[in-house]
Write an enzyme that holds these catalytic residues in place. Structure first.
Site, PDB file in Angstrom:
ATOM      1  N   GLU A   1     -41.461  -7.349 -20.412  1.00  0.00           N
ATOM      2  CA  GLU A   1     -41.222  -5.622 -20.618  1.00  0.00           C
ATOM      3  C   GLU A   1     -39.791  -5.311 -20.982  1.00  0.00           C
ATOM      4  O   GLU A   1     -38.649  -6.093 -21.337  1.00  0.00           O
ATOM      5  CB  GLU A   1     -41.185  -4.314 -18.751  1.00  0.00           C
ATOM      6  CG  GLU A   1     -42.132  -5.250 -17.751  1.00  0.00           C
ATOM      7  CD  GLU A   1     -43.359  -4.491 -18.864  1.00  0.00           C
ATOM      8  OE1 GLU A   1     -43.748  -4.131 -19.690  1.00  0.00           O
ATOM      9  OE2 GLU A   1     -43.951  -3.768 -17.596  1.00  0.00           O
TER      10      GLU A   1
ATOM     11  N   HIS B   1     -43.916  -3.865 -24.723  1.00  0.00           N
ATOM     12  CA  HIS B   1     -43.989  -4.924 -24.103  1.00  0.00           C
ATOM     13  C   HIS B   1     -44.920  -6.256 -24.824  1.00  0.00           C
ATOM     14  O   HIS B   1     -46.576  -6.137 -25.599  1.00  0.00           O
ATOM     15  CB  HIS B   1     -44.057  -5.312 -22.820  1.00  0.00           C
ATOM     16  CG  HIS B   1     -45.668  -5.639 -21.838  1.00  0.00           C
ATOM     17  ND1 HIS B   1     -45.846  -4.257 -20.984  1.00  0.00           N
ATOM     18  CD2 HIS B   1     -46.714  -5.883 -22.158  1.00  0.00           C
ATOM     19  CE1 HIS B   1     -47.428  -4.422 -20.921  1.00  0.00           C
ATOM     20  NE2 HIS B   1     -47.736  -5.224 -21.523  1.00  0.00           N
TER      21      HIS B   1
END
Ligand code: PGA
Length: 259
Positions: free
Chosen positions: A142, A137
């Site tokens: 994410e 990330h």
């Protein structure tokens, strides 16, 4: 292609990036800095203290990448607190000119849009400091995050919550949600400076710099940006296939090019 600079230590990386930020602020007193939290950028902020000591920073502006949702802004590990403690106070920045996404639950639905408007109104970010998570990330985008995403609420992965448990009294205390600049937001900054140190970051760095561009590894978004500097220690660089080429390019870089 991103410029990859492999240095001997995180302190050396901090000096390299701090020199560039000091140069930027001297040239542009109202420069807009993109600020990252976590352990990675600390050597940059440390090196900046002496480098900005004799520079007028009263007009410098800053935008943090992300914030936890639902954590009291006064909590010592809220990114509002971290940015105040590690950046604003030691560097003598004007706290009114440094923003962190608003992670309070009341009004969270519109906090992302408000943050995007504030960045645009400031003229955009000149230099964005980035770390990278072990899951790839950047910001808190994410795996699976859209490359077009703007500031919004995301759910942290178990891996990120485990990585960040060291800042809290255990993993259960780590918030589940965050508000983060999107990959699209980050890609609008004029210069991206991605730092990584240590063996644990080597797979994410190899994927981000040399792997396919994929939402499964959000850090690979840097391959879509025309001006990226990746600053690594030997351990973080250890899985790069073209490390010798990067060393050669850096050693023979024309002085006029700058970072
Ligand atoms: P770290 O985190 O700097 O604390 O390793 C980086 C990140 O999660 O982006």
């Amino acid at each position: 292609m991103a410029e990859v600079v492999i240095v001997g230590s995180r302190q050396e990386a901090g000096v390299l990036v701090a020199d560039e930020i000091a140069r930027l602020v001297r040239a542009r007193p109202d420069a807009v800095l993109g600020l990252a939290t976590g352990s990675t950028p600390l050597s940059v902020y440390e090196a900046l203290r002496s480098r900005l000591a004799d520079v007028d920073v009263s007009r410098v502006r800053g935008f943090a990448l992300d914030e936890y949702v639902g954590l009291d802004p006064a909590h010592p590990e809220s990114y509002r607190s971290v940015i105040a403690r590690e950046v604003v106070e030691p560097l003598g920045l004007d706290p009114e000119r440094v923003q962190v996404p608003d992670g309070r639950t009341a009004g969270i639905e519109t906090a992302g849009e408000a943050y995007e408007r504030a960045i645009v109104a400031a003229g955009g970010v000149d230099l964005q400091i980035l770390g990278i998570g072990t899951d790839g990330h950047i910001g808190f985008n994410e795996p699976g995050s859209s490359f077009a995403s703007l500031t919004r609420v995301k759910t942290l992965t178990p891996e990120t919550r485990a990585d960040n448990a060291r800042f809290f009294d255990g993993i259960d205390e780590v918030p589940r949600h965050c508000i983060t600049q999107g990959l699209g937001t980050i890609l609008r900054a004029r210069h991206l400076v991605l730092l990584a140190f240590g063996e644990a970051k080597a797979p994410a760095i190899a994927g981000a710099v040399e792997g396919p561009v994929t939402a499964m590894l959000p850090g690979s978004a840097v391959q879509l940006h025309p001006h990226v500097t990746v600053v690594l220690d030997e351990a973080a660089a250890s899985r790069l296939q073209r490390a010798d080429y990067y060393r050669d390019a850096w050693a023979n870089k024309p002085a006029w090019q700058g970072l």
